[in-house]
Design a protein around this motif. Sequence first.
Motif, mmCIF file in Angstrom:
data_model
loop_
_atom_site.group_PDB
_atom_site.id
_atom_site.type_symbol
_atom_site.label_atom_id
_atom_site.label_comp_id
_atom_site.label_asym_id
_atom_site.label_seq_id
_atom_site.Cartn_x
_atom_site.Cartn_y
_atom_site.Cartn_z
ATOM 1 N N ASP A 276 0.817 -1.214 0.000
ATOM 2 C CA ASP A 276 0.000 0.000 0.000
ATOM 3 C C ASP A 276 0.852 1.266 0.000
ATOM 4 O O ASP A 276 0.388 2.335 -0.396
ATOM 5 C CB ASP A 276 -0.930 -0.011 1.221
ATOM 6 C CG ASP A 276 -2.087 0.970 1.094
ATOM 7 O OD1 ASP A 276 -2.675 1.051 -0.001
ATOM 8 O OD2 ASP A 276 -2.404 1.648 2.102
ATOM 9 N N ALA A 279 0.898 2.031 -3.453
ATOM 10 C CA ALA A 279 -0.441 2.441 -3.886
ATOM 11 C C ALA A 279 -0.773 3.859 -3.444
ATOM 12 O O ALA A 279 -1.459 4.598 -4.161
ATOM 13 C CB ALA A 279 -1.482 1.469 -3.326
ATOM 14 N N ARG A 299 7.242 1.416 -10.343
ATOM 15 C CA ARG A 299 6.502 0.781 -11.444
ATOM 16 C C ARG A 299 6.903 1.332 -12.808
ATOM 17 O O ARG A 299 6.130 1.289 -13.768
ATOM 18 C CB ARG A 299 5.002 0.908 -11.217
ATOM 19 C CG ARG A 299 4.479 2.323 -11.067
ATOM 20 C CD ARG A 299 2.995 2.301 -10.763
ATOM 21 N NE ARG A 299 2.391 3.640 -10.819
ATOM 22 C CZ ARG A 299 1.137 3.871 -11.183
ATOM 23 N NH1 ARG A 299 0.364 2.853 -11.532
ATOM 24 N NH2 ARG A 299 0.657 5.085 -11.193
ATOM 25 N N SER A 327 0.850 -5.118 -14.044
ATOM 26 C CA SER A 327 -0.328 -5.944 -14.311
ATOM 27 C C SER A 327 -0.453 -6.248 -15.798
ATOM 28 O O SER A 327 -0.789 -7.371 -16.185
ATOM 29 C CB SER A 327 -1.591 -5.237 -13.808
ATOM 30 O OG SER A 327 -2.707 -6.074 -13.887
ATOM 31 N N TYR A 333 -2.632 -8.141 -12.010
ATOM 32 C CA TYR A 333 -2.918 -7.457 -10.742
ATOM 33 C C TYR A 333 -4.105 -6.511 -10.899
ATOM 34 O O TYR A 333 -4.095 -5.387 -10.417
ATOM 35 C CB TYR A 333 -1.663 -6.732 -10.235
ATOM 36 C CG TYR A 333 -0.524 -7.702 -10.024
ATOM 37 C CD1 TYR A 333 -0.517 -8.538 -8.921
ATOM 38 C CD2 TYR A 333 0.497 -7.831 -10.963
ATOM 39 C CE1 TYR A 333 0.493 -9.482 -8.742
ATOM 40 C CE2 TYR A 333 1.503 -8.765 -10.795
ATOM 41 C CZ TYR A 333 1.492 -9.589 -9.679
ATOM 42 O OH TYR A 333 2.484 -10.537 -9.512
ATOM 43 N N ASN A 336 -6.175 -2.387 -14.142
ATOM 44 C CA ASN A 336 -5.281 -1.276 -14.455
ATOM 45 C C ASN A 336 -3.938 -1.838 -14.916
ATOM 46 O O ASN A 336 -3.221 -2.442 -14.111
ATOM 47 C CB ASN A 336 -5.086 -0.390 -13.222
ATOM 48 C CG ASN A 336 -4.067 0.717 -13.455
ATOM 49 O OD1 ASN A 336 -3.659 0.986 -14.575
ATOM 50 N ND2 ASN A 336 -3.652 1.367 -12.375
ATOM 51 N N ARG A 338 -1.182 -0.586 -15.269
ATOM 52 C CA ARG A 338 -0.024 -0.031 -14.578
ATOM 53 C C ARG A 338 -0.055 -0.301 -13.077
ATOM 54 O O ARG A 338 0.781 0.197 -12.335
ATOM 55 C CB ARG A 338 0.111 1.464 -14.849
ATOM 56 C CG ARG A 338 0.353 1.781 -16.326
ATOM 57 C CD ARG A 338 1.035 3.131 -16.520
ATOM 58 N NE ARG A 338 2.371 3.149 -15.983
ATOM 59 C CZ ARG A 338 2.771 3.871 -14.936
ATOM 60 N NH1 ARG A 338 1.899 4.655 -14.293
ATOM 61 N NH2 ARG A 338 4.007 3.835 -14.520
ATOM 62 N N ALA A 339 -1.026 -1.080 -12.624
ATOM 63 C CA ALA A 339 -0.934 -1.607 -11.267
ATOM 64 C C ALA A 339 0.265 -2.550 -11.214
ATOM 65 O O ALA A 339 0.705 -3.082 -12.249
ATOM 66 C CB ALA A 339 -2.203 -2.344 -10.889
ATOM 67 N N LEU A 351 -0.229 -6.533 -3.950
ATOM 68 C CA LEU A 351 -0.697 -5.721 -5.081
ATOM 69 C C LEU A 351 -0.741 -4.260 -4.691
ATOM 70 O O LEU A 351 -1.124 -3.930 -3.562
ATOM 71 C CB LEU A 351 -2.092 -6.206 -5.495
ATOM 72 C CG LEU A 351 -2.884 -5.499 -6.590
ATOM 73 C CD1 LEU A 351 -3.924 -6.472 -7.169
ATOM 74 C CD2 LEU A 351 -3.609 -4.251 -6.099
ATOM 75 N N ASP A 353 -2.101 -0.560 -6.526
ATOM 76 C CA ASP A 353 -2.723 0.147 -7.641
ATOM 77 C C ASP A 353 -2.928 1.603 -7.235
ATOM 78 O O ASP A 353 -3.912 1.944 -6.582
ATOM 79 C CB ASP A 353 -4.065 -0.501 -7.997
ATOM 80 C CG ASP A 353 -4.721 0.136 -9.231
ATOM 81 O OD1 ASP A 353 -4.328 1.252 -9.617
ATOM 82 O OD2 ASP A 353 -5.632 -0.498 -9.800
ATOM 83 N N GLU A 355 -3.781 4.236 -8.951
ATOM 84 C CA GLU A 355 -4.946 4.895 -9.535
ATOM 85 C C GLU A 355 -6.223 4.568 -8.755
ATOM 86 O O GLU A 355 -7.064 5.433 -8.522
ATOM 87 C CB GLU A 355 -5.107 4.502 -11.009
ATOM 88 C CG GLU A 355 -4.180 5.269 -11.947
ATOM 89 C CD GLU A 355 -2.714 4.874 -11.820
ATOM 90 O OE1 GLU A 355 -1.834 5.752 -11.965
ATOM 91 O OE2 GLU A 355 -2.433 3.688 -11.552
ATOM 92 N N TYR A 385 -12.080 -5.616 -7.371
ATOM 93 C CA TYR A 385 -12.363 -4.622 -8.410
ATOM 94 C C TYR A 385 -13.841 -4.562 -8.776
ATOM 95 O O TYR A 385 -14.340 -3.505 -9.188
ATOM 96 C CB TYR A 385 -11.475 -4.863 -9.631
ATOM 97 C CG TYR A 385 -10.086 -4.324 -9.414
ATOM 98 C CD1 TYR A 385 -9.762 -3.007 -9.705
ATOM 99 C CD2 TYR A 385 -9.092 -5.129 -8.852
ATOM 100 C CE1 TYR A 385 -8.501 -2.506 -9.470
ATOM 101 C CE2 TYR A 385 -7.823 -4.623 -8.609
ATOM 102 C CZ TYR A 385 -7.530 -3.316 -8.917
ATOM 103 O OH TYR A 385 -6.272 -2.801 -8.663
#
Length: 388
Positions: A276, A279, A299, A327, A333, A336, A338-339, A351, A353, A355, A385
């Motif tokens: 996180d 994230a 990333r 991802s 993942y 997204n 770009r996760a 994971l 993400d 966004e 999701y």
Amino acid sequence: MTPSVPLIEGHCDARFAGVREAFEANFAERGELGAAVAVRVGGQSVVDLWGGWADSKRTVAWERDTLVNVWSTTKGPTALCAHVLIDRGLLDLDAPVATYWPEFAAAGKSSLPVRYLLSHRAGLAGLREPHSVAELYDWELTTRRLAAMEPWWQPGSQSGYHALTYGFLVGEVIRRITGLLPGAFLRQEITGPLGLDFTIGLPEKEADRVAELVHAPAAANGERAASFSQLPPAALAALGNPPVAAAEANSPAWRAAQIPAAGGHGTARAVAALYDIVARRGLAGDRRVLSAEAAERVREGQGACRDLVLGAAFGHDTEVGLGLWLSGPQGAYGPNPRAVGHDGFGGSFGLADPEAEVGMGYVMNRMGPHLANDPRKMALIDAVYAAL
């Protein structure tokens, strides 16, 4: 609740009821033994569930604070340590590794840059000479052999998953800069201040909290062994030198060792909190662990390709960032591309993400036969999701 589903404990926001259902289905339909899943959205815990058994005989319940070896999900926290040093100006991604680790210049590696270590592009996916599990516990021996070896392929030309060597390569750079092994640096700079239940090198006093790993069924292991026979030498070295499975990872020696690519022990809650940080663009609560720029750098894709080690298992091109896998169009993942995240041998994952502001962790002790994208993982991600 069906008889095949054990008591599931913890909390789950009503909006994410589908995650609880997917978690229960993992027990009822996908052979789960003991496991935990945690999800954070916008920095807040929305799912924190656990259940099942911590041992193969089903005599010890999985508790809130049960720890388990998460295999390569450990690579995320190890990469995070390197990015802390980059953020502080102590490590340069484009400097030669030999700037920090002079012995590494051997065998034509004098100009090999740090970024190749983080992105599995160094050509050092596995050692060339036989290396036992006991020798893997010897930090000095393992890093000395890595420093001396010639790359399997032209560094930078392609990724090839550095299954075990990743942690020693990145970890030795961390040690040369800080004087601390990566487990100690992680504890001092990240997990200690944040109070996260995750270690590389398990203290003996925590042994009673660790779940027993149970390997994939023998038939699946046989299929895996047959597929190994088709691999090129670099991939065989990466995945089989030394061969490691549940039996070794359940030993006190493995649990105590510094194996920063595969030896982390933690809860799903701690895994989710560590991922996180990426994230939330460097934040953990109100504490800044990384600058926003540094978190974004994690990333930064280094080029999509058919991975030289895992390409056959994936069946398609993949892309590694600077420590985590993207991802991508396949949604490893979530939707997204770009996760980012990282799977662990047997099924665990973390994971991040940015966004969607989602950080997620899943840990378990019944290992599946999949090298990545275990069905239990994908069911949980899909449920998260679907709720967003």
